[in-house]
Design an enzyme around this catalytic site. Structure first.
Site: not given
Ligand code: SAH
Ligand code: SF4
Length: 368
Positions: A95, A108, A115, A119, A122, A163, A193, A216-217, A335
């Site tokens: 996407e 974006c 990925c 997480c 996600c 990813g 990111s 992404s902490l 995403c």
């Molecule tokens: N993998 C990288 C970049 C892609 S994810 C990363 O994790 O940083 C992009 C952002 O979307 C990250 O900050 C991730 O933590 C956040 N994200 C993923 N799922 C989410 C959700 N359900 N709600 C809000 N943010 C989310």
């Molecule tokens: Fe991958 Fe980022 Fe989603 Fe974590 S938040 S699973 S690193 S895309």
């Protein structure tokens, strides 16, 4: 489909200039420059390169093929937000989201199909890893967005789609260089990111182009972060903080921290105190985003009132914090969510997918 993990660069934007020269072997050399300009300056497809003879255009259409085909496209905010689900040459899907604002236009982009980081909250992580994207597949997402943004100029790219960019470092960095050198975007307007892939952060600190880094902490104690973001077990917070410190020192760039506020999970006073303690020494800017619920993690985001209170608390404790502006878009724009709705890598539906309302995760406040 090709086997898992295989990247098969095949699109026009995967070719180097020398490879374009090779494609045009029997043509005068200036033709390669014309074609390269067509691809990168005019964002043209071979059929649109009307400065070339018709026969050559026709031949190029077979050689300079697109790497992405639209499987679904949705718009919101009166067309100011456009989300694509792209189908790659091997049928995998990724996407990208284009966001137009009064003062800037941002896209974006995805860096992997799926990925591997897992997480828990996600949608992409829940679906698992398929393969890396090639440099061309990443660049072409930017090209498509630049075309769609016209007559406005797209100036910002955030690598925050599907990813983990730093797990696909070489191809992502190849895309950064192309976007900077050939599409003409400033490195300061590109943001990678990461979930915290420490070796990647170290490499980034040594790069010549000063791109922005977003971390992404989501949790600043190891016990909670181990659960939310499993890569933390490999690179725990102390190591991550040290890599970030080095990045900030050597690059002179500001770090931003992403924190998806999850109701009752990472929005309690202790969580915010830990976040402040992590962010302050790094001089990091904190972006708060209420979590978008996903099918595999049906916990709700922190309610708006408490998001504002969290921001105020962080600011009061000396941290530069903002709430990421979300638009009231309902196009599965977080995403990973559109792909989930359109059933992963199944064949493209004949008609547009039903617009199941899911809130947008906006990426607007990435550093400009
Ligand atoms: N993998 C990288 C970049 C892609 S994810 C990363 O994790 O940083 C992009 C952002 O979307 C990250 O900050 C991730 O933590 C956040 N994200 C993923 N799922 C989410 C959700 N359900 N709600 C809000 N943010 C989310
Ligand atoms: Fe991958 Fe980022 Fe989603 Fe974590 S938040 S699973 S690193 S895309």
């Amino acid at each position: 489909m090709t086997p898992r993990h295989t990247v098969q660069p095949s699109g026009a934007y995967d070719l180097s200039f020398e490879e374009v020269v090779a494609v045009l072997d029997d043509e005068p050399r200036y033709r390669a420059r014309q074609v390269w300009d067509g691809l990168y300056r005019r964002l043209a497809r071979p059929a649109e390169m009307t400065d070339l003879p018709l026969a050559l255009r026709t031949r190029l259409e077979e050689r300079l093929v697109p790497g992405l085909a639209p499987a679904a496209r949705r718009t919101a905010d009166d067309g100011a937000t456009v989300k694509w689900l792209w189908e790659l040459a091997d049928g995998r899907r990724v996407e990208s989201v284009l966001m137009a604002y009064p003062d800037r236009v941002t896209v974006c982009v995805s860096t992997q199909a799926g990925c591997a980081m897992g997480c828990t909250f996600c949608a992409t992580g829940q679906a698992g890893y398929e393969r890396h994207l090639s440099t061309g597949e990443i660049v072409e997402q930017v090209v498509a967005a630049m075309r769609a943004a016209r007559p406005r100029r797209l100036g910002n790219v955030v690598f925050m789609g599907m990813g983990e960019p730093l797990a696909n470092y070489d191809r992502v960095w190849g895309a950064v260089e192309r976007i900077h050198e050939h599409l003409g975007l400033s490195a300061r307007h590109l943001t990678l990111s990461t979930v915290g892939v420490v070796p990647g952060i170290r490499r980034l600190a040594a790069e010549r182009l000063p791109v922005n880094l977003a971390l992404s902490l989501h949790a600043a104690n190891d016990e909670l972060r181990d659960r939310l973001v499993p890569i933390n077990r490999r690179y725990p917070l102390a190591e991550l903080a040290e890599a970030c410190r080095r990045y900030v020192e050597t690059s002179g760039r500001r770090l931003s921290i992403e924190w998806a506020l999850i109701d009752g999970v990472n929005d309690r006073p202790d969580d915010l105190a830990e976040l402040a303690a992590f962010a302050r020494p790094l001089g990091a800017h904190v972006n708060l985003i209420p979590l978008n619920p996903t099918p595999g993690y049906p916990v709700r985001g922190t309610p708006r009132r408490r998001v504002v209170a969290a921001r105020d608390e962080l600011v009061a404790s000396g941290v530069n914090a903002t709430i990421r502006a979300t638009r009231g878009v309902e196009i599965d724009a977080a995403c990973g969510q559109l792909a989930a709705t359109v059933a992963g890598s199944a064949p493209a539906p004949a008609s547009p997918p039903s617009p199941a309302p899911v809130h947008v995760r906006s990426v607007v406040s990435a550093p400009r």
